[in-house]
Design a protein around this motif. Structure first.
Motif: not given
Length: 300
Positions: A234-250
């Motif tokens: 779950p930690l790895a999946i959350w990091i993936y999700t956060f990375v893509f959320v950050f990317s969406s904002l970028w």
């Protein structure tokens, strides 16, 4: 353009740490965690055994096992099987995370950026949800085909560090740029932004691809430390999700800023007047509480 890319990066990092945005990462995390743990519980052992048998039947692995004498129970094939399985599962998780975040969250994140940074930006509504899904599906299909075709090249050490991030970066650039502009740009404006900013957007996508590779370390650690598997996955999946959320904002910061610059050069024409006899928009209609005689009667 490099300055704009860096400015969008810093702004996106600030927005990614907002409690509202952090909370938005929990829904994809919950969905993917349940799916990943369920698949792992029912199929992990069988999948690892299948991968071990496949590697053991490969003459190259047998040749290396005879010479290296690793001393691992089951030989080199048993040692490599979990890592090979993770290597195959990682692109699926990355692509699924990307599509989920882009489809479900990027338009909302773009609205957050617009409200805070571009409050006067008019919506053109150039793309429907169906168009966004179709664009994402088509881009995903091309990326999957590219991943499958390029798999043999991953055995060449330099290319394994270049090809996956390049493919993921292209997909990220295509999907997130489209969804960031979906509510605000017309199809002509979106095409103009893509044409004028293709290379900066692709560079941002590739950078996102490399950032998306980092959680693979955590994911692989779940193989080494089986007792922590339920926590690390779950930690790895959350990091993936956060990375893509950050990317969406970028991408939202960069694309909406590019749209503002485009409209400064090519102003948006005013909306066409409604046909004769048509009712005005709801927000332009006079409500009964706005009729002047009510205030006159109230004062008398």
């Amino acid at each position: 353009m490099i300055q704009r890319v860096l400015d969008a990066f810093v702004r996106a990092l600030g927005h990614a740490l907002l409690p509202r945005v952090i909370g938005m990462t929990l829904l994809p995390l919950a969905v993917m965690t349940v799916v990943a743990l369920g698949l792992g519980y029912f199929f992990w052992s069988g999948a690892v055994e299948w991968m071990r048998a496949a590697l053991a039947s490969w003459s190259v692995v047998g040749w290396l096992d005879d010479r290296l004498q690793v001393g691992w129970p089951g030989g080199l094939a048993a040692l490599l099987a979990p890592f090979a399985l993770v290597a195959l599962a990682t692109p699926v998780i990355v692509l699924t995370s990307l599509v989920l975040v882009s489809t479900l969250m990027t338009p909302t994140l773009a609205r957050i950026v617009a409200e805070r940074r571009f409050p006067a930006l008019r919506r053109q509504g150039g793309a429907s949800l169906a168009a966004s899904i179709g664009w994402s599906a088509g881009s995903l299909l091309v990326a999957v085909v590219a991943l499958i075709v390029s798999l043999p090249l991953w055995l060449i050490p330099p290319l394994v560090l270049l090809l996956p991030p390049l493919i993921w970066g292209w997909l990220t650039y295509r999907v997130m740029s489209f969804d960031a502009l979906a509510d605000y740009a017309s199809s002509a404006e979106r095409a103009a932004v893509f044409k004028a900013h293709r290379w900066p957007l692709l560079a941002m996508g590739i950078a996102t691809g490399y950032m998306g590779a980092a959680p693979g370390i955590v994911w692989a650690s779940g193989v080494l430390f089986a007792a922590l598997f339920v926590v690390l996955v779950p930690l790895a999946i959350w990091i993936y999700t956060f990375v893509f959320v950050f990317s969406s904002l970028w991408f939202a910061h960069y694309c909406l800023d590019a749209l503002v610059q485009l409209r400064a050069v090519q102003p948006v024409p005013p909306p066409a007047p409604p046909p004769a006899g048509a009712l005005p928009p709801a927000d332009a209609r006079t409500s009964i509480t706005d009729v002047p005689w009510r205030d006159a009667n109230r004062s008398s």
